[in-house]
Design a protein around this motif. Structure first.
Motif, short mmCIF file in Angstrom:
data_model
loop_
_atom_site.label_atom_id
_atom_site.label_comp_id
_atom_site.label_asym_id
_atom_site.label_seq_id
_atom_site.Cartn_x
_atom_site.Cartn_y
_atom_site.Cartn_z
N VAL A 450 45.30 47.44 31.29
CA VAL A 450 44.28 46.61 31.53
C VAL A 450 43.55 46.21 32.98
O VAL A 450 42.38 46.23 32.92
N LEU A 451 44.31 46.20 33.82
CA LEU A 451 43.77 45.63 34.98
C LEU A 451 43.09 46.71 35.62
O LEU A 451 42.26 46.61 36.49
N ASN A 452 43.84 47.92 35.51
CA ASN A 452 43.04 49.14 36.15
C ASN A 452 41.50 49.16 35.48
O ASN A 452 40.46 49.72 36.09
N LEU A 453 41.68 48.92 34.17
CA LEU A 453 40.17 48.81 33.39
C LEU A 453 39.08 47.86 33.86
O LEU A 453 38.15 47.88 34.08
N MET A 454 39.81 46.55 34.30
CA MET A 454 39.17 45.46 34.82
C MET A 454 38.47 45.62 35.97
O MET A 454 37.31 45.21 36.65
N VAL A 455 39.01 46.56 36.98
CA VAL A 455 38.24 46.99 38.24
C VAL A 455 36.90 47.81 37.88
O VAL A 455 35.85 47.50 38.42
N LYS A 456 37.08 48.72 36.69
CA LYS A 456 35.75 49.37 36.25
C LYS A 456 34.76 48.46 35.43
O LYS A 456 33.77 48.64 35.88
N ILE A 457 35.31 47.52 34.80
CA ILE A 457 34.59 46.37 34.29
C ILE A 457 33.70 45.83 35.40
O ILE A 457 32.47 45.41 35.28
N ALA A 458 34.61 45.16 36.30
CA ALA A 458 34.02 44.46 37.49
C ALA A 458 32.76 45.43 38.33
O ALA A 458 31.80 44.76 38.49
N LEU A 459 33.12 46.69 38.39
CA LEU A 459 31.80 47.41 39.15
C LEU A 459 30.77 47.53 38.07
O LEU A 459 29.58 47.52 38.53
N LEU A 460 31.12 47.38 36.82
CA LEU A 460 29.76 47.66 35.93
C LEU A 460 28.95 46.55 35.75
O LEU A 460 27.87 46.38 35.41
N ILE A 461 29.93 45.20 35.81
CA ILE A 461 29.19 43.92 35.34
C ILE A 461 28.50 43.54 36.84
O ILE A 461 27.80 42.45 36.67
N GLU A 462 28.89 44.02 37.71
CA GLU A 462 28.50 43.58 39.10
C GLU A 462 27.00 43.27 39.15
O GLU A 462 26.41 42.10 39.49
N PRO A 463 26.14 44.31 38.80
CA PRO A 463 24.74 44.07 38.72
C PRO A 463 24.30 42.79 38.08
O PRO A 463 22.92 42.01 38.32
N TYR A 464 24.78 42.38 36.94
CA TYR A 464 24.70 41.23 36.27
C TYR A 464 25.05 40.00 37.00
O TYR A 464 24.41 38.76 37.03
N CYS A 465 26.43 40.10 37.09
CA CYS A 465 27.14 38.86 37.63
C CYS A 465 27.84 39.06 39.05
O CYS A 465 29.07 39.19 39.03
N PRO A 466 26.97 39.17 39.97
CA PRO A 466 27.79 39.47 41.36
C PRO A 466 28.81 38.63 41.79
O PRO A 466 29.67 39.26 42.42
N ASN A 467 28.61 37.38 41.48
CA ASN A 467 29.70 36.43 42.12
C ASN A 467 31.09 36.60 41.27
O ASN A 467 32.02 36.63 41.72
N ILE A 468 30.87 36.72 39.98
CA ILE A 468 32.32 37.04 39.31
C ILE A 468 32.78 38.23 39.59
O ILE A 468 34.02 38.31 39.69
N ALA A 469 31.95 39.23 39.62
CA ALA A 469 32.46 40.64 39.94
C ALA A 469 33.27 40.44 41.23
O ALA A 469 34.35 41.09 41.47
N SER A 471 34.52 37.76 42.34
CA SER A 471 36.09 37.23 42.26
C SER A 471 37.04 38.12 41.56
O SER A 471 38.01 38.17 42.05
N MET A 472 36.45 38.86 40.76
CA MET A 472 37.41 39.89 40.15
C MET A 472 37.95 41.06 41.15
O MET A 472 39.09 41.19 41.29
N ALA A 473 37.16 41.41 42.17
CA ALA A 473 37.60 42.17 43.16
C ALA A 473 38.59 41.64 44.06
O ALA A 473 39.39 42.27 44.46
N ASN A 474 38.22 40.31 44.20
CA ASN A 474 39.16 39.66 44.97
C ASN A 474 40.43 39.45 44.65
O ASN A 474 41.48 39.62 45.28
N GLN A 475 40.50 39.49 43.21
CA GLN A 475 41.96 39.32 42.65
C GLN A 475 42.64 40.61 42.37
O GLN A 475 43.69 40.82 42.33
N LEU A 476 41.75 41.58 42.23
CA LEU A 476 42.17 42.95 41.98
C LEU A 476 42.33 43.67 43.32
O LEU A 476 42.91 44.89 43.26
N LYS A 477 42.06 43.21 44.33
CA LYS A 477 42.03 43.82 45.75
C LYS A 477 41.30 45.23 45.81
O LYS A 477 42.06 46.17 46.27
N PHE A 478 40.01 45.09 45.40
CA PHE A 478 39.65 46.44 45.65
C PHE A 478 38.03 46.04 46.25
O PHE A 478 37.58 44.93 46.02
#
Ligand code: ME8
Length: 519
Positions: A450-469, A471-478
């Motif tokens: 799930v966490l590995n998938l969330m990295v990809k979700i963050a990259l995909l959602i970044e164009p829509y929600c750059p700040n949320i993405a 924050s996801m990247a900060n927590q998943l360290k990528f």
């Protein structure tokens, strides 16, 4: 694979403040831009303000200021709004910028010399809302402009005309040969129908009727009429020059990949602009995407109804710290090219469901389980290839295809469906139950997947929600700036990932009483 990418928005009339319809288009374009930035190295995004014409002249007069003063005040408001919405444009062009005015004058002279612009005495119906002469066939049953609902004025003047009819057949052929030229595809027929009845168009106004415009260099009694001025921004903004001495940006980025505009100005872009480019011997843009209109509580936004909403007021009313929720709602409010609707209730429901309950909670509870069961550490044996990886790969390729056609709403649905699947996976595999049964490796694998998938979700959602993405990247360290081509099956490595203190919700539910109170 494209090397360079250039995208533009319509440039807004600055005779008022920015509203949520203007914001819709800028957000739409910014999402496309940020997505393509993840696929291509050299990207350019142009937006700006359209500052000449009778409307600005009249509004300024009523306010007791000069047109330029009005434009300075209002274009600053547009810039401020785009800043607030994290619109990441490369350049903001104002049609009162000196370089633009000069190049527009040169373009006019070139077309005059070529014989594509000629002088003609003309009586016609002029709509100051559209800043254009209307064909009597375009009026509604009451003889009003179908867009502005007002009677056009009868105007008789000696104006310069552009030989649009000369290019009619070439434009028809181009549209028929290139199905991706007008997007969504259902709009192409509309344009082909409009082409049936086209006539040469007026491209100047007598200075005695409109003062606020760019002067025709060889005839100072005339000003260049707004559309030839406004449309040229797409090339002057890059540094086009009529003598062929173009800037590096022009050489690099023209032709545009996408002109993003509203359905009301598709005719100007897919017919007038194309003919002007043909006359100038400049390459044509690759695609013109016409979006629909945003209504408010199902009503057309209008000053007389008093329902004009600004992006700033939505941000304030819902106490939004970042624009992500509004960006996401706007991106999903309309089906590809159709009209969409904004209401406070829908806004709150949609973002609470997708961003808080679905995406945010999934990350939060998975990270918390990793802390609870494994002290925040990913162990080597958790990393394995799995179904979610295959699904993510498929979604990435679907999302890219949808973005190629500017269908950002369907792409967002694809991403959120993937999050749904991950939620279902967690519920079906029940890692908390696995932990209870002391099946720790299995439990760890589920959390990893799930966490590995969330990295990809963050990259995909970044164009829509750059700040949320972020924050996801900060927590998943990528690194959120990774390109899509850098996505691999397993993105997270073994080792300590997080601790209790580091976990924060990426999006808090909108709990504003505002929507309910306002009704
Ligand atoms: O047309 N929903 O300027 P403009 C969605 N200066 N989009 C909307 C909208 C709504 N309710 N209201 C307006 C002009 N728009 C010209 C453009 S381009 C060379 C010159 C969109 O301020 C509209 O469709 O009237 C257009 O694309 C943009 O906002 C600017 O509209």
């Amino acid at each position: 694979m494209m090397e360079n990418f250039y995208i533009t928005t319509a440039i807004d009339y600055v005779n008022g403040a920015p509203h949520i319809g203007h914001a819709f288009e800028k957000i739409y374009t910014d999402i496309l831009f940020r997505h393509f930035k993840k696929r291509i190295d050299n990207v350019f995004f142009l937006t700006g303000s359209d500052e000449h014409g009778i409307k600005i002249q009249k509004t300024a007069k009523a306010a007791g200021i000069t047109p330029k003063e009005l434009c300075d005040i209002n274009s600053a408001q547009f810039k401020e709004a785009w800043n607030l919405l994290d619109i990441n444009y490369s350049k903001f062009i104002r049609t009162t910028d000196e370089y633009h005015e000069k190049t527009v004058q040169d373009i006019f002279e070139k077309l005059l010399q070529k014989g594509d612009i000629y002088k003609h005495n003309y009586t016609g119906l002029y709509c100051s809302g559209c800043e254009t002469f209307l064909n009597p066939k375009d009026l509604d049953a009451e003889g009003n402009c179908p867009i502005h609902g007002k009677k056009p004025e009868e105007v008789s003047e000696e104006n310069y005309f552009f030989k649009l009819t000369k290019y009619k057949e070439r434009i028809i052929e181009h549209i028929k040969k290139n199905p991706e030229f007008i997007l969504p595809e259902f709009r192409a027929n509309e344009v082909l129908n409009q082409l049936e009845n086209i006539e040469d168009i007026s491209v100047s106004r007598a200075k005695s009727s409109v003062e606020w415009g760019i002067e025709v260099k060889s005839d100072p009694t005339q000003v260049i009429y707004v559309w030839i001025d406004a449309l040229s921004n797409y090339i002057t903004g890059l540094g086009y020059s009529v003598d062929g001495n173009h800037s590096d940006n022009f050489k690099k980025f023209w032709p545009a990949n996408f002109h993003i505009i509203g359905k009301d100005i598709l005719k100007f872009h897919s017919i007038y602009w194309i003919a002007i480019l043909m006359a100038l011997d400049v390459e044509l843009p690759k695609s013109i995407y016409a979006h629909g209109w945003i209504t408010i509580d199902k009503n057309k936004m209008s000053k007389s109804i008093g329902n004009v909403i600004s992006p700033k007021s939505v941000m304030k009313d819902f106490a939004l710290e970042t624009p992500d929720a509004l960006r996401y709602f706007m991106a999903t409010a309309a089906v590809n090219g159709k009209d969409g609707n904004y209401s406070d209730v829908d806004f709150k429901e949609k973002v609470n469901a997708d961003l808080a309950n679905n995406m945010g909670n999934l990350l939060n509870r998975t990270l918390n389980m990793l802390v609870k069961y494994f002290d925040g550490e990913i162990k080597e044996e958790f990393i394995s290839d799995n179904e979610l990886n295959k699904k993510a790969e498929k979604v990435l390729s679907e999302v890219e295809k949808l973005f190629d056609k500017c269908d950002i709403q369907a792409a967002a649905n694809c991403i959120i469906n993937l999050v749904d699947e991950a939620n279902k996976y967690v519920n079906d595999t029940a890692p908390w139950a696995l932990a209870k049964e002391e099946k720790m490796e299995e439990c760890g694998k589920v959390l990893y997947n799930v966490l590995n998938l969330m990295v990809k979700i963050a990259l995909l959602i970044e164009p829509y929600c750059p700040n949320i993405a972020q924050s996801m990247a900060n927590q998943l360290k990528f690194d959120i700036n990774l390109k899509y081509s850098e996505i691999r099956a397993n993105m997270l490595k073994a080792g300590k990932l997080t601790s209790k203190e580091e976990i924060i919700p990426v999006f808090l539910r909108l709990d504003s009483e505002f929507a309910a109170n306002k009704k």
